[in-house]
Design a protein around this motif. Sequence first.
Motif, PDB file in Angstrom:
ATOM      1  N   ARG A  15      -7.914  -6.027  -4.386  1.00 50.59           N
ATOM      2  CA  ARG A  15      -7.871  -5.572  -5.781  1.00 50.59           C
ATOM      3  C   ARG A  15      -6.764  -4.523  -5.979  1.00 50.59           C
ATOM      4  N   LYS A  16      -6.640  -3.637  -5.020  1.00 49.06           N
ATOM      5  CA  LYS A  16      -5.603  -2.597  -5.116  1.00 49.06           C
ATOM      6  C   LYS A  16      -4.220  -3.224  -5.210  1.00 49.06           C
ATOM      7  N   ILE A  17      -3.963  -4.231  -4.404  1.00 48.94           N
ATOM      8  CA  ILE A  17      -2.670  -4.926  -4.440  1.00 48.94           C
ATOM      9  C   ILE A  17      -2.422  -5.518  -5.822  1.00 48.94           C
ATOM     10  N   ILE A  18      -3.453  -6.124  -6.402  1.00 47.70           N
ATOM     11  CA  ILE A  18      -3.329  -6.762  -7.721  1.00 47.70           C
ATOM     12  C   ILE A  18      -3.071  -5.721  -8.799  1.00 47.70           C
ATOM     13  N   VAL A  19      -3.818  -4.612  -8.764  1.00 47.47           N
ATOM     14  CA  VAL A  19      -3.647  -3.543  -9.760  1.00 47.47           C
ATOM     15  C   VAL A  19      -2.245  -2.954  -9.675  1.00 47.47           C
ATOM     16  N   GLU A  20      -1.778  -2.694  -8.474  1.00 48.47           N
ATOM     17  CA  GLU A  20      -0.441  -2.134  -8.307  1.00 48.47           C
ATOM     18  C   GLU A  20       0.633  -3.111  -8.782  1.00 48.47           C
ATOM     19  N   TYR A  21       0.401  -4.400  -8.571  1.00 50.51           N
ATOM     20  CA  TYR A  21       1.352  -5.417  -9.034  1.00 50.51           C
ATOM     21  C   TYR A  21       1.389  -5.467 -10.564  1.00 50.51           C
ATOM     22  N   TYR A  22       0.211  -5.396 -11.184  1.00 48.42           N
ATOM     23  CA  TYR A  22       0.146  -5.310 -12.651  1.00 48.42           C
ATOM     24  C   TYR A  22       0.988  -4.133 -13.154  1.00 48.42           C
ATOM     25  N   LYS A  23       0.720  -2.955 -12.601  1.00 49.65           N
ATOM     26  CA  LYS A  23       1.374  -1.739 -13.087  1.00 49.65           C
ATOM     27  C   LYS A  23       2.887  -1.798 -12.893  1.00 49.65           C
ATOM     28  N   GLU A  24       3.299  -2.337 -11.756  1.00 52.14           N
ATOM     29  CA  GLU A  24       4.725  -2.461 -11.469  1.00 52.14           C
ATOM     30  C   GLU A  24       5.411  -3.346 -12.509  1.00 52.14           C
ATOM     31  N   ASN A  25       4.733  -4.412 -12.914  1.00 54.21           N
ATOM     32  CA  ASN A  25       5.346  -5.370 -13.838  1.00 54.21           C
ATOM     33  C   ASN A  25       5.165  -4.994 -15.309  1.00 54.21           C
ATOM     34  N   LEU A  26       4.226  -4.108 -15.599  1.00 50.56           N
ATOM     35  CA  LEU A  26       4.005  -3.675 -16.983  1.00 50.56           C
ATOM     36  C   LEU A  26       4.691  -2.342 -17.287  1.00 50.56           C
ATOM     37  N   ASN A  27       5.227  -1.713 -16.268  1.00 53.45           N
ATOM     38  CA  ASN A  27       5.746  -0.357 -16.391  1.00 53.45           C
ATOM     39  C   ASN A  27       6.900  -0.224 -17.368  1.00 53.45           C
ATOM     40  N   ASN A  28       7.636  -1.297 -17.573  1.00 57.97           N
ATOM     41  CA  ASN A  28       8.782  -1.239 -18.483  1.00 57.97           C
ATOM     42  C   ASN A  28       8.387  -1.509 -19.930  1.00 57.97           C
ATOM     43  N   LEU A  29       7.098  -1.739 -20.169  1.00 63.24           N
ATOM     44  CA  LEU A  29       6.605  -1.965 -21.529  1.00 63.24           C
ATOM     45  C   LEU A  29       6.031  -0.672 -22.102  1.00 63.24           C
ATOM     46  N   ASP A  30       5.783  -0.671 -23.391  1.00 63.68           N
ATOM     47  CA  ASP A  30       5.260   0.520 -24.063  1.00 63.68           C
ATOM     48  C   ASP A  30       3.733   0.543 -23.928  1.00 63.68           C
ATOM     49  N   VAL A  31       3.260   0.756 -22.690  1.00 56.27           N
ATOM     50  CA  VAL A  31       1.828   0.810 -22.418  1.00 56.27           C
ATOM     51  C   VAL A  31       1.523   2.028 -21.550  1.00 56.27           C
ATOM     52  N   GLU A  32       0.250   2.395 -21.515  1.00 56.07           N
ATOM     53  CA  GLU A  32      -0.194   3.512 -20.688  1.00 56.07           C
ATOM     54  C   GLU A  32      -1.345   3.050 -19.805  1.00 56.07           C
ATOM     55  N   PHE A  33      -1.553   3.795 -18.714  1.00 54.14           N
ATOM     56  CA  PHE A  33      -2.635   3.486 -17.790  1.00 54.14           C
ATOM     57  C   PHE A  33      -3.558   4.689 -17.630  1.00 54.14           C
ATOM     58  N   GLN A  34      -4.781   4.414 -17.255  1.00 59.11           N
ATOM     59  CA  GLN A  34      -5.758   5.459 -17.005  1.00 59.11           C
ATOM     60  C   GLN A  34      -5.281   6.352 -15.849  1.00 59.11           C
ATOM     61  N   LYS A  35      -5.443   7.656 -16.013  1.00 62.99           N
ATOM     62  CA  LYS A  35      -5.163   8.596 -14.929  1.00 62.99           C
ATOM     63  C   LYS A  35      -6.370   8.617 -13.994  1.00 62.99           C
ATOM     64  N   VAL A  36      -6.178   8.146 -12.783  1.00 65.16           N
ATOM     65  CA  VAL A  36      -7.279   8.056 -11.816  1.00 65.16           C
ATOM     66  C   VAL A  36      -7.255   9.282 -10.915  1.00 65.16           C
ATOM     67  N   ILE A  37      -8.385   9.998 -10.852  1.00 68.41           N
ATOM     68  CA  ILE A  37      -8.449  11.226 -10.045  1.00 68.41           C
ATOM     69  C   ILE A  37      -9.284  11.030  -8.779  1.00 68.41           C
ATOM     70  N   ALA A  38      -9.686   9.804  -8.498  1.00 69.53           N
ATOM     71  CA  ALA A  38     -10.477   9.523  -7.303  1.00 69.53           C
ATOM     72  C   ALA A  38      -9.605   9.658  -6.051  1.00 69.53           C
ATOM     73  N   SER A  39     -10.198  10.196  -4.987  1.00 67.22           N
ATOM     74  CA  SER A  39      -9.497  10.185  -3.701  1.00 67.22           C
ATOM     75  C   SER A  39      -9.656   8.821  -3.033  1.00 67.22           C
ATOM     76  N   LYS A  40     -10.693   8.099  -3.426  1.00 69.84           N
ATOM     77  CA  LYS A  40     -10.910   6.721  -2.974  1.00 69.84           C
ATOM     78  C   LYS A  40     -11.443   5.940  -4.163  1.00 69.84           C
ATOM     79  N   HIS A  41     -10.675   4.944  -4.595  1.00 66.33           N
ATOM     80  CA  HIS A  41     -11.026   4.198  -5.807  1.00 66.33           C
ATOM     81  C   HIS A  41     -11.456   2.784  -5.434  1.00 66.33           C
ATOM     82  N   ASN A  42     -12.126   2.091  -6.372  1.00 60.94           N
ATOM     83  CA  ASN A  42     -12.580   0.723  -6.076  1.00 60.94           C
ATOM     84  C   ASN A  42     -11.873  -0.353  -6.905  1.00 60.94           C
ATOM     85  N   TYR A  43     -11.006   0.065  -7.833  1.00 60.31           N
ATOM     86  CA  TYR A  43     -10.184  -0.882  -8.601  1.00 60.31           C
ATOM     87  C   TYR A  43     -11.049  -1.938  -9.282  1.00 60.31           C
TER      88      TYR A  43
END
Length: 353
Positions: free
Chosen positions: A246-274
């Motif tokens: 899941r982490k790989i998929i989420v990071e891939y999403y963010k990498e490919n959406l980063n150039n668009l006018d969108v925002e992502f949740q600020k995650v403060i977890a030291s260990k997340h479950n995606y």
Amino acid sequence: MTVTKPDLPPLEEYVEYLKKIWKSRWLTNNGELLQLFERKLREFLKVENLLCVVNGTLALHCAIKALELEGEVITTPFTFPATTNVIIWEGLTPVFADIDRQTFNIDPEDVERKITERTCAIIAVHTFGNPCYVEELEEIAEKYNLKIIYDAAHAFGVEYKGRSVLNYGDVSTLSFHATKVFHTIEGGAIVAKDNNLFEKLKLLINHGIKSEEEFVIPGTNAKMNEFQAAMGLCNLKYFDERVRRRKIIVEYYKENLNNLDVEFQKVIASKHNYIYMPVLFKNSKIRNKVYEELSRSGIKSRKYFYPLTTDLACFKNLDLVKKFGLKVAPEISGRILCLPLYSDLTLEDVDRV
């Protein structure tokens, strides 16, 4: 393409547990598999007092009952209806605090502003598995002598500063529904900090039965059965690998959406479950257009959480957004869209989205 898909273990592994159930003919009432499952969960989640129950909603009901809450409960409107419904069902008054613009969790400053002489507790949600500002909330609770229940339905396996989020507050509740990152088909759990409260919860989930002839408090039936426990035992061994994917998929999403006018949740977890892939668009018009275009392409996304629970039918014509001065929650709810995410979603599928 669906917004989520339940993870399933190899069928033969589940069948092996079914054979044990058939042999013992013990289907429910604290069976051998449930006891084993609870022991494994305590170790895996790094908690001491954990009880499995039939679903996450009853976990919340039992938490409120055990704490004997009366009066007002400060909570978030940016959540699944169960959080608010339980407060109403238990005869309490929900008071809605606004959310933090970056984490999407309840805003501690607004929580403190909403406290009155009738306030008895805070029910906060670790939204999308992102830990609340637990230190600030616990400081407020101690200052005003309030109880804290964390709705951790999304937060299985999540840690904050290296510590399980389930170890904060008086009680944390989990959901093991099929849509969650870890599931038992239906199911849930309750984690209690206090040993006496834990013993009380044991009674509450089983009709208040202390022995065959002693029914010491009014309880309910919230017990998990052996079939659910078997599914949990199977899924637990694959959890870390599924989260890694899941982490790989989420990071891939963010990498490919980063150039668009969108925002992502600020995650403060030291260990997340995606558990989810929430994206904030510039406004609701753009969000809705993206939602519709994805639907036309056979891709299911979800406006999650929309609407706010302040807009439930039971609050019709009360205009609770205005009453409680909510600014951020309506804005985030109007802009958010959760994109498809499950452990076997391919990167080619993400490209298509």
